[in-house]
Design a protein around this motif. Structure first.
Motif, PDB file in Angstrom:
ATOM      1  N   ALA A  26       0.648  -1.327   0.074  1.00 54.74           N
ATOM      2  CA  ALA A  26      -0.110   0.103  -0.154  1.00 54.74           C
ATOM      3  C   ALA A  26       0.623   1.240  -0.090  1.00 54.74           C
ATOM      4  N   THR A  27       2.015   1.241   0.358  1.00 54.00           N
ATOM      5  CA  THR A  27       2.663   2.590   0.987  1.00 54.00           C
ATOM      6  C   THR A  27       3.874   2.284  -0.277  1.00 54.00           C
ATOM      7  N   GLY A  28       4.471   1.684  -1.116  1.00 54.84           N
ATOM      8  CA  GLY A  28       5.612   1.673  -1.931  1.00 54.84           C
ATOM      9  C   GLY A  28       6.710   1.246  -0.858  1.00 54.84           C
ATOM     10  N   LEU A  29       6.902   1.231   0.341  1.00 57.94           N
ATOM     11  CA  LEU A  29       8.276   0.717   1.425  1.00 57.94           C
ATOM     12  C   LEU A  29       8.559  -0.579   1.687  1.00 57.94           C
ATOM     13  N   GLY A  30       9.411  -0.670   1.078  1.00 59.55           N
ATOM     14  CA  GLY A  30       9.785  -2.087   1.812  1.00 59.55           C
ATOM     15  C   GLY A  30       9.876  -2.296   3.537  1.00 59.55           C
ATOM     16  N   ARG A  31       9.914  -3.546   3.331  1.00 59.16           N
ATOM     17  CA  ARG A  31       9.864  -4.875   5.075  1.00 59.16           C
ATOM     18  C   ARG A  31      10.279  -3.693   5.880  1.00 59.16           C
ATOM     19  N   ILE A  55      -1.700  -1.539  11.815  1.00 60.86           N
ATOM     20  CA  ILE A  55      -2.674  -0.065  12.171  1.00 60.86           C
ATOM     21  C   ILE A  55      -3.258   0.387  11.018  1.00 60.86           C
ATOM     22  N   VAL A  56      -3.737   0.257  10.228  1.00 60.08           N
ATOM     23  CA  VAL A  56      -4.133   1.085   8.724  1.00 60.08           C
ATOM     24  C   VAL A  56      -4.406   2.254   9.013  1.00 60.08           C
ATOM     25  N   GLN A  57      -4.702   2.755   9.897  1.00 59.48           N
ATOM     26  CA  GLN A  57      -4.878   4.337   9.921  1.00 59.48           C
ATOM     27  C   GLN A  57      -3.535   5.080  10.702  1.00 59.48           C
ATOM     28  N   SER A  58      -2.929   3.870  11.406  1.00 59.42           N
ATOM     29  CA  SER A  58      -0.988   4.904  11.773  1.00 59.42           C
ATOM     30  C   SER A  58      -0.519   5.411   9.999  1.00 59.42           C
ATOM     31  N   LEU A  59      -0.980   3.937   9.445  1.00 60.22           N
ATOM     32  CA  LEU A  59      -0.522   4.437   7.284  1.00 60.22           C
ATOM     33  C   LEU A  59      -0.775   5.230   6.977  1.00 60.22           C
ATOM     34  N   LEU A  60      -2.024   5.353   6.785  1.00 63.04           N
ATOM     35  CA  LEU A  60      -3.152   7.139   6.462  1.00 63.04           C
ATOM     36  C   LEU A  60      -2.271   7.978   7.369  1.00 63.04           C
ATOM     37  N   ALA A  61      -1.957   8.354   8.644  1.00 60.14           N
ATOM     38  CA  ALA A  61      -1.822   9.397   9.526  1.00 60.14           C
ATOM     39  C   ALA A  61      -0.106   9.582   8.686  1.00 60.14           C
ATOM     40  N   LEU A  62       0.866   8.357   8.324  1.00 66.49           N
ATOM     41  CA  LEU A  62       2.173   8.420   7.575  1.00 66.49           C
ATOM     42  C   LEU A  62       2.448   9.570   6.957  1.00 66.49           C
ATOM     43  N   VAL A  63       1.692   8.907   5.992  1.00 72.12           N
ATOM     44  CA  VAL A  63       1.695   9.300   3.941  1.00 72.12           C
ATOM     45  C   VAL A  63       0.537  10.846   4.142  1.00 72.12           C
ATOM     46  N   GLY A  64      -0.189  11.334   5.121  1.00 76.00           N
ATOM     47  CA  GLY A  64      -0.096  12.246   5.533  1.00 76.00           C
ATOM     48  C   GLY A  64      -1.927  12.180   4.988  1.00 76.00           C
ATOM     49  N   VAL A  65      -2.242  11.287   4.605  1.00 74.53           N
ATOM     50  CA  VAL A  65      -4.070  11.332   4.590  1.00 74.53           C
ATOM     51  C   VAL A  65      -4.783  10.782   6.181  1.00 74.53           C
TER      52      VAL A  65
END
Length: 79
Positions: A26-31, A55-65
């Motif tokens: 989802a983020t395009g980042l590596g493991r 936690i998906v919400q933490s990924l969304l916050a990381l990318v500014g969504v």
């Protein structure tokens, strides 16, 4: 475990958790980077048994969504 075919699959932003592999996709980042962000506390996880879930919400916050509407097709009026 795959989702049964009779159940609709939630859009990623509406899911509560995902696997580390799905977080990478989802983020395009590596493991390695995802685990680094987890270690830094920038991405939140939970563990169920031996399984680590992101936690998906933490990924969304990381990318500014900030927030994804529950139904993107629904338009609210100001009346």
């Amino acid at each position: 475990m795959p989702v049964p075919s009779h159940l609709p699959r939630l859009p990623f932003a509406q899911r509560l958790t995902c696997t580390v592999a799905e977080a990478c996709e989802a983020t395009g980042l590596g493991r390695t980077k995802i685990y680094e962000l987890i270690g830094d506390g920038r991405v939140t996880t939970t563990t169920v048994g031996r399984r680590r879930l992101v936690i998906v919400q933490s990924l969304l916050a990381l990318v500014g969504v900030d927030a994804i509407p529950a139904d993107p097709g629904q338009v609210r009026s100001s009346s």
